[in-house]
Write an enzyme that holds these catalytic residues in place. Structure first.
Site, PDB file in Angstrom:
ATOM      1  CG  HIS B 147       3.078 -14.442  -0.339  1.00  0.00           C
ATOM      2  ND1 HIS B 147       1.827 -14.171  -0.833  1.00  0.00           N
ATOM      3  CD2 HIS B 147       3.028 -14.135   0.992  1.00  0.00           C
ATOM      4  CE1 HIS B 147       1.064 -13.728   0.156  1.00  0.00           C
ATOM      5  NE2 HIS B 147       1.759 -13.691   1.266  1.00  0.00           N
ATOM      6  CG  ASP B 169      -0.750 -16.217   2.560  1.00  0.00           C
ATOM      7  OD1 ASP B 169      -1.681 -17.022   2.773  1.00  0.00           O
ATOM      8  OD2 ASP B 169      -0.635 -15.134   3.166  1.00  0.00           O
ATOM      9  CG  ASP B 201      -3.649 -18.347  -0.408  1.00  0.00           C
ATOM     10  OD1 ASP B 201      -4.617 -17.905   0.233  1.00  0.00           O
ATOM     11  OD2 ASP B 201      -2.788 -17.617  -0.954  1.00  0.00           O
ATOM     12  CG  HIS B 370      -0.853  -3.603  -5.144  1.00  0.00           C
ATOM     13  ND1 HIS B 370       0.221  -3.920  -4.344  1.00  0.00           N
ATOM     14  CD2 HIS B 370      -1.883  -4.384  -4.726  1.00  0.00           C
ATOM     15  CE1 HIS B 370      -0.147  -4.844  -3.471  1.00  0.00           C
ATOM     16  NE2 HIS B 370      -1.414  -5.138  -3.691  1.00  0.00           N
ATOM     17  CG  HIS B 374      -3.142 -13.999  -1.569  1.00  0.00           C
ATOM     18  ND1 HIS B 374      -2.828 -14.901  -0.586  1.00  0.00           N
ATOM     19  CD2 HIS B 374      -3.033 -12.772  -1.006  1.00  0.00           C
ATOM     20  CE1 HIS B 374      -2.569 -14.251   0.539  1.00  0.00           C
ATOM     21  NE2 HIS B 374      -2.688 -12.949   0.317  1.00  0.00           N
TER      22      HIS B 374
END
Lengths: 561, 561
Positions: B147, B169, B201, B370, B374
């Site tokens: 995660h 998550d 999730d 980035h 998820h």
């Protein structure tokens, strides 16, 4: 505010003045001056920022134009979107000058002026792409471009000392729905003859590659329609005539009737059909009221609400508050638009509600059911390569867009000295030998709230923000002049602060504090209400902050009898 | 509110009750009951919606847990993000039960409880991935997952009648920074042994494909760092320890010192280093105050503010209100995070300001600086394929996410009868032979504003919204009981409505209307203040709407002497 009364007629220079649209999204309006003449390009609104509580729309401050009213020869419109024409009624009320634009653009303007009751007094001149409007020393040429509304144009401003090209909003679509391909030849030819300054749309400068053709969306819609077994409801921007044409085409292909829902959708589709931009056989159109006469798999509803706007038709359908359309299991809803930043949460709320009611919703960007109306990086490069301007000023966008567009021009080989990232209100003086920022005019955002134009300003907005976050507490007391004593109150009333009923104790304590503070002031024979009010505000503010960590607006009112 | 006092102990069923986190983003908390035992999974906050004016955070309504306090055996945390642990201080104050979580998760919890002054009273039990906590009939197993925060786990709830897996998550990263790969083998093994219910999730279910590995971001950062000639300032989520590790690694590689800026960044990096999750040699770290001792190309500042939060460090740098860091030409700023929906405008404002100050800003999604934390569609499919549950309940997400996740499970071959899209508060009764929605408990959103927990409710919020959009107008008058006549006022005070100074005429007219209305009431000997106030409110409201098309809150105050 220098240069406000400056007149360029003595000098052989063009003055380019963005009155709005630089360093912001929307409110596009630019003045271009040469000697005695001023022309204005576009006249748009912007939508209020999140912190402009209660404001309906924002129009530009045109003080500069009003001060030079007699020199303004006309307003030239690139296309019919709100951020390019929306402020016209407000501006024409103060300054009645001729307006020039293509047929669809002026059709939309006409409707707007009628709503404001000033159509009869205005002069609207229809032009078509390729036309040149000759004034005294300035001529304005309309050049066909592609955009997300039909009949959009770039403008070339011809002056005795050189040409300026303002692209307006544009993209390059080699296969547009109406067959009206962007006039690349004309841009190339003008580039060959020499262009002094290029002002180009920066909206999509952050996106690499090319915008895909509108035609692709039509093909994708057809594929999606093929599988639909119930009603189809498509939400899109009302002004995207070509999108609506494709939705209609797909509907007719599968034998579906088309109904328009939502005020702007009904209005704009009617104007577009009247003016010959939207071609739907009369027998294919039905009213929303007539929909029940057709089986579900034979109807398409074209609606507003693609941005989750609270009052739009799709939002009302999702909330079960639409007068005549109820969402049902089996409905297929297509959001043929992408979220404008800031609208995401509203749109997602609508999607959630539609799913809950059993509809299927297609909204994912991966489905290619929407394309942007603005040029991506490769298209911008093509425009720069064709026009090859001496100077460049990026327009239409926040600072980051303008900056990225400047970097793109640099990468294409332009000298940073010839690129000007200007702010709204800055004057760019352009001549063949030199280009420079030369002063600034008054500009600003005038807020429209209900019937009020400009009566909501920063103080009112600051109060609204404070009220929204902390609420208000009013404390009232009546004092007798003679005895100098309290005869009624103090009473406390709050809104947006705490539940009055459940915070009795807090309010009682607050009342005691006010009384004590007041008695002290009166005992000390302080006669100035302002001083007494300020003491109450301080004492009460401190108490409430310690108790709640909140700072409501505190209004002490002292009545004297 | 049926089943509120229902006890499942008589029946051989597991009851799964999402107390928050379904049909919403955040506020994740789920109760799982078997016979006499209740365990709670996570205990998170959510951030206020745009229309929750002035609210700081939102916590779940745990009435149901409080009513069954004696049966709650523990709170089991999947990881240390705010939407999974943030409500713990509020909940533990009302119900002191043991808390179980991995080392980093509890490190963050500890800090939080300390701030609330309740750490000493709480029982925190550190577990590690692979551990099984045995209660009476229920056992809870922690399973390693990937995660965007270190030390995250899924939970397997073992009961005598079957297993439930709650993923928490998660995503699947084959090359995580800490080498702790998701324990696919354990999921496969449990799947083979039989899993009754999977709760998974749904956050990224709308995204096709796979999330790229965190490691790729490290490589991209290194490439970007290579070209930087001045200071580097990287904004990221403070809790994303692996991201911070990679920023630190790249900095050390190029001989740059690392400084942490922003309260949560300083706090969390310290905790992570203390607990051994973040490895940075002491000599590589400097304080912000010491930065001036190093050349610009030898420093990296790691900061908060990637979401444009008004008080975060990067926002203050952009606004030139940061105490010690001034943005300068040559600074390279990297936003290593993607916008949470709703934050776009704030982030863009920060980017614009940074560009204006001459910095270069890297924020574009195309730069791959980035990755999400998820699972995308292909990862979700893998989880389903490994666990092969009998029943499935999608969790973590708005309705559209849950719906899309249900469709994904259907596409994998699951019968729609075995898939349950539940709402927060609905009770899912699970047994090997049957699974069904069986009633509902009380749930809700408790708003925290300053020190107030729950004292801001819908009425206060409705008032704040009204105040924000239309403002307020208070009218005060003092009446003498004996003569039944006006002895002072009416006085009018407004906030957030119009500029008082420029609207003298409007306010004067309004005052006349109040006086006339009041005199009429007094003349008619109406003695009920409520009736008089209502008459004033109506007359004034109508007048103001005609004049301005606005509807401020109107508060009539009558003082009696």
């Amino acid at each position: 505010m220098v240069n406000n009364n400056y007149r360029s007629k003595g000098k052989n220079k063009i003055r380019v003045i963005p009155i709005g649209g630089l360093g912001e999204i929307g409110k596009n309006i630019t003045a271009i001056e040469y000697k005695e003449e001023i022309i204005v390009i576009d006249c748009g609104i912007s939508f209020p920022d999140v912190d402009m509580y209660g404001v309906d729309l924002v129009i530009p401050d045109i003080t500069y134009l009003l001060e030079n009213k007699d020199r303004v020869k006309g307003i030239f419109l690139t296309h019919g979107h709100e951020d390019h024409i929306g402020a016209l009624p407000y501006v024409l009320k103060q300054m009645n000058v001729p307006v020039y634009g293509t047929c669809l653009t002026l059709g939309l303007v006409e409707n707007k002026l009628q709503e404001h009751g000033i159509l009869a007094d205005c002069t609207l001149n229809v032009v078509k792409a390729g036309d040149i409007v000759k004034l005294d020393k300035i001529s304005v040429e309309f050049i066909r471009v592609s955009h997300s509304i039909a009949d959009a144009c770039s403008l070339c401003i011809h002056t005795p000392i050189g040409r300026i090209i303002h692209t307006g909003d544009f993209k390059i679509d080699y296969t547009p729905i109406d067959g009206e391909v962007i006039d690349l030849e004309r841009f190339a030819k003008l580039g060959g003859q020499g262009v002094l300054l290029l002002m180009a749309d920066s909206t999509n400068v952050e996106r690499p590659g090319f915008t895909i053709s509108e035609k692709v969306i039509g093909e994708n819609l057809k594929k999606i329609f093929y599988k639909a077994e119930g009603r189809i409801i498509v939400a899109s921007f009302a002004s995207n005539i070509h999108r609506i044409q494709q939705i209609a085409n797909a509907s007719i292909f599968y034998g579906r009737k088309i109904a328009f829902s939502g005020r702007s959708m009904e209005r704009i589709s009617e104007i577009a059909m009247d003016l010959g931009y939207l071609h739907i056989p009369a027998e294919a159109i039905v009213t929303v009221a007539d929909l029940h006469n057709y089986p579900d798999d034979k109807v398409t509803i074209v609606t507003t609400g693609s941005q989750g706007e609270p009052l739009a038709a799709l939002t009302r359908m999702a909330a079960s508050t639409h007068r005549s359309i109820q969402i049902q299991k089996g409905d297929l809803i297509i959001l043929s638009a992408s979220p404008i930043p800031g609208n995401e949460k509203f749109i997602y709320n609508v999607i959630n509600e539609l799913f809950k009611k059993g509809a299927n919703v297609i909204y994912n960007p991966t489905e290619e059911i929407h394309v942007s109306g603005h040029a991506c990086q490769e298209e911008l490069k093509l425009m720069h390569a064709l026009v090859r301007p001496k100077y460049f000023m990026p327009v239409h966008g926040e600072y980051r867009h303008l900056k990225q567009h400047a970097l793109l021009a640099e990468k294409l080989g332009m000298s940073p000295d010839n690129i000007f990232i200007a702010e709204t209100g800055q004057i760019l003086e352009v001549a063949p030998s030199e280009c420079r920022i030369a002063g600034r005019i008054q500009t600003g955002a005038i807020m429209v709230d209900g019937l009020g134009v400009g009566d909501v300003g920063n103080i009112v907005l600051r109060d609204r923000k404070h009220l929204a976050e902390e609420g208000i507490l009013t404390v009232v007391v009546t004092i007798e002049r003679e005895s100098y004593s309290i005869v009624a109150g103090p009473d406390i009333i709050t809104r947006g602060f705490v539940y009055m009923k459940e915070s009795n104790e807090l309010i009682n304590e607050a009342r005691d504090i006010v009384r004590k503070e007041l008695e002290q002031c009166l005992g000390n024979k302080i006669k100035e209400w302002a001083v007494i009010k300020s003491s109450i505000r301080n004492a009460l503010g401190q108490f409430l902050y310690i108790k709640t960590k909140r700072r409501p607006i505190i209004i002490p009112i002292i009545m004297e009898i």
